[in-house]
Design a protein around this motif. Sequence first.
Motif, PDB file in Angstrom:
ATOM      1  N   LEU A 150      25.012 -15.042   1.166  1.00  0.00           N
ATOM      2  CA  LEU A 150      24.804 -14.128   2.457  1.00  0.00           C
ATOM      3  C   LEU A 150      23.413 -14.555   3.124  1.00  0.00           C
ATOM      4  O   LEU A 150      22.135 -13.952   1.737  1.00  0.00           O
ATOM      5  N   LEU A 151      22.866 -15.124   4.052  1.00  0.00           N
ATOM      6  CA  LEU A 151      21.364 -15.364   4.394  1.00  0.00           C
ATOM      7  C   LEU A 151      20.853 -14.555   5.250  1.00  0.00           C
ATOM      8  O   LEU A 151      21.357 -13.468   6.009  1.00  0.00           O
ATOM      9  N   PHE A 152      19.892 -13.832   5.413  1.00  0.00           N
ATOM     10  CA  PHE A 152      19.183 -12.815   6.199  1.00  0.00           C
ATOM     11  C   PHE A 152      17.443 -14.160   6.889  1.00  0.00           C
ATOM     12  O   PHE A 152      16.960 -14.153   5.931  1.00  0.00           O
ATOM     13  N   ASP A 153      17.603 -13.653   8.173  1.00  0.00           N
ATOM     14  CA  ASP A 153      16.086 -14.398   8.604  1.00  0.00           C
ATOM     15  C   ASP A 153      15.156 -13.534   8.417  1.00  0.00           C
ATOM     16  O   ASP A 153      15.363 -12.830   9.006  1.00  0.00           O
ATOM     17  N   TYR A 154      14.286 -13.732   7.626  1.00  0.00           N
ATOM     18  CA  TYR A 154      13.224 -13.112   7.873  1.00  0.00           C
ATOM     19  C   TYR A 154      12.191 -12.504   8.500  1.00  0.00           C
ATOM     20  O   TYR A 154      11.788 -11.372   8.772  1.00  0.00           O
ATOM     21  N   THR A 155      12.606 -13.631   9.927  1.00  0.00           N
ATOM     22  CA  THR A 155      11.618 -13.112  10.755  1.00  0.00           C
ATOM     23  C   THR A 155      12.479 -12.239  11.822  1.00  0.00           C
ATOM     24  O   THR A 155      12.265 -11.719  12.957  1.00  0.00           O
ATOM     25  N   LEU A 169      24.858  -8.215  14.619  1.00  0.00           N
ATOM     26  CA  LEU A 169      25.707  -8.453  13.540  1.00  0.00           C
ATOM     27  C   LEU A 169      27.306  -9.093  13.895  1.00  0.00           C
ATOM     28  O   LEU A 169      28.251  -8.896  14.979  1.00  0.00           O
ATOM     29  N   ARG A 170      27.425  -9.738  13.109  1.00  0.00           N
ATOM     30  CA  ARG A 170      29.720 -10.533  13.168  1.00  0.00           C
ATOM     31  C   ARG A 170      30.452  -9.661  13.084  1.00  0.00           C
ATOM     32  O   ARG A 170      31.720  -9.402  13.273  1.00  0.00           O
ATOM     33  N   GLU A 171      29.595  -8.671  11.760  1.00  0.00           N
ATOM     34  CA  GLU A 171      30.334  -7.407  11.557  1.00  0.00           C
ATOM     35  C   GLU A 171      29.143  -6.065  10.853  1.00  0.00           C
ATOM     36  O   GLU A 171      28.104  -6.671  10.919  1.00  0.00           O
ATOM     37  N   PRO A 172      30.387  -5.210  10.913  1.00  0.00           N
ATOM     38  CA  PRO A 172      29.145  -4.208  10.078  1.00  0.00           C
ATOM     39  C   PRO A 172      28.200  -4.833   9.199  1.00  0.00           C
ATOM     40  O   PRO A 172      28.572  -5.356   7.990  1.00  0.00           O
ATOM     41  N   PHE A 173      27.363  -3.687   8.809  1.00  0.00           N
ATOM     42  CA  PHE A 173      26.229  -4.857   7.806  1.00  0.00           C
ATOM     43  C   PHE A 173      26.789  -3.844   5.983  1.00  0.00           C
ATOM     44  O   PHE A 173      26.271  -4.511   5.492  1.00  0.00           O
ATOM     45  N   MET A 174      28.143  -3.219   5.942  1.00  0.00           N
ATOM     46  CA  MET A 174      28.120  -3.153   4.504  1.00  0.00           C
ATOM     47  C   MET A 174      28.761  -4.246   4.441  1.00  0.00           C
ATOM     48  O   MET A 174      29.269  -4.286   3.240  1.00  0.00           O
ATOM     49  N   GLY A 175      29.657  -5.195   5.177  1.00  0.00           N
ATOM     50  CA  GLY A 175      30.092  -6.139   4.710  1.00  0.00           C
ATOM     51  C   GLY A 175      29.582  -7.236   3.906  1.00  0.00           C
ATOM     52  O   GLY A 175      29.786  -7.494   3.049  1.00  0.00           O
ATOM     53  N   ILE A 181      24.880 -13.898  -3.974  1.00  0.00           N
ATOM     54  CA  ILE A 181      24.024 -13.845  -3.559  1.00  0.00           C
ATOM     55  C   ILE A 181      22.604 -13.346  -2.315  1.00  0.00           C
ATOM     56  O   ILE A 181      23.514 -14.168  -1.453  1.00  0.00           O
ATOM     57  N   LEU A 182      22.115 -13.022  -2.043  1.00  0.00           N
ATOM     58  CA  LEU A 182      21.527 -12.488  -0.725  1.00  0.00           C
ATOM     59  C   LEU A 182      20.348 -13.259  -0.904  1.00  0.00           C
ATOM     60  O   LEU A 182      19.549 -13.553  -1.213  1.00  0.00           O
ATOM     61  N   VAL A 183      19.298 -14.603   0.344  1.00  0.00           N
ATOM     62  CA  VAL A 183      18.870 -15.323   0.032  1.00  0.00           C
ATOM     63  C   VAL A 183      17.941 -15.092   2.110  1.00  0.00           C
ATOM     64  O   VAL A 183      18.830 -14.623   2.860  1.00  0.00           O
ATOM     65  N   ILE A 184      17.205 -14.421   1.264  1.00  0.00           N
ATOM     66  CA  ILE A 184      16.090 -13.901   2.536  1.00  0.00           C
ATOM     67  C   ILE A 184      15.235 -15.576   3.081  1.00  0.00           C
ATOM     68  O   ILE A 184      14.296 -15.676   2.307  1.00  0.00           O
ATOM     69  N   LYS A 204      18.662  -4.025   1.240  1.00  0.00           N
ATOM     70  CA  LYS A 204      19.880  -3.163   0.415  1.00  0.00           C
ATOM     71  C   LYS A 204      20.672  -3.955  -0.571  1.00  0.00           C
ATOM     72  O   LYS A 204      21.742  -3.372   0.012  1.00  0.00           O
ATOM     73  N   PRO A 205      19.847  -4.795  -1.361  1.00  0.00           N
ATOM     74  CA  PRO A 205      21.233  -4.785  -2.394  1.00  0.00           C
ATOM     75  C   PRO A 205      21.555  -4.441  -2.867  1.00  0.00           C
ATOM     76  O   PRO A 205      21.469  -3.154  -3.158  1.00  0.00           O
TER      77      PRO A 205
END
Length: 350
Positions: A150-155, A169-175, A181-184, A204-205
């Motif tokens: 799951l990717l998050f854009d740093y900017t 967001l396409r779905e709630p943050f809790m998804g 793996i989270l990739v910033i 919030k991993p």
Amino acid sequence: MQYLRLLLLPFSCLYGLIGIIRNFAYQNGVFASRRFDVPVISIGNLAIGGAGKSPMAEYIIRLLSKEYRVAVLSRGYGRTTKGYRLVSTDDSTLQAGDEPLQFKKKFPEITVAVCEKRVYGIEQLQDNHDVIILDDAFQHRAVVPGLSLLLFDYTSLDNPFIVLPAGDLREPFMGRERADILVITKSPLTISDEDRKRAIKRVKPFSHQQVFFSYLKYGDCLPLYQGNKMALASLDHSYTVYLLTGIANPKPLLDKLAIAGCEIRHYDYPDHHPFCRKNISKLAVDFSMDAGLRKIIITTEKDVQRLRSVSLHGILEELPVFYIPIQAEIHPFDNECFNSIISKYVKQHL
């Protein structure tokens, strides 16, 4: 504009509730989800577009394709064809979509396929491939991937985590809990420990998730039709850049050109925009009327797939149009661990 969007919060509550119910239905077997024996790596994001999914998919292709038979499966957004289709280097974006065509042109040795129904697409690919990469599939719950990125854009980390239409967001943050793996992505080339901690705190991993940081590496400017390769570093304040983009988040590229000191004239269109003769004719006229001696048209690697249309060839073939290829790179402090997780997952599940 962001504050005006907050007026749409009641609709976001409804949208978010629908997303929660949908995820609950998949989680509890009301809707069918299927696992496959072949290793399946899903790449996606929570926000609409712009998190760098394509560069991350290409990173994993480069990592795995020398050792394994790799296939990439995408929906093929923007194509006019339907159903399952193997992508050829001779396809147009109307046949394959811009991102799948980009994958195939950059990595002709791998299989690239498009299909709206990912389950059916995997069924067609699984017998002849060692690993399947799902592009933009985090919300495609009909498939349970073996490894989910799951990717998050740093900017964009400071944007509120609100679902559409008030947020992005396409779905709630809790998804995000479904990811392994989270990739910033798109983080600075050099990032302090303090900024890393702040970014990790923001996403919030969960305890089962590792967080990695990536950045974009820009290549030299490559000609669309005429001219020679041009070093990106050669652009300076003496250049006027006519920047043509149809991507979700052109800000990193704008920032890169701004650092060079170029005068930028931005022709900004929505993500996956199907460039037409009217769009490109306006750009060509503006460019020709500019009396400056050092001027250039720059676009992105994704956009250039659509600019290769036969209908636009006559307008663009005599113009100095260049595109800038990009690569996602994992930061050195994360690189070895990230690569090991991806490679070990594939090896253990073959």
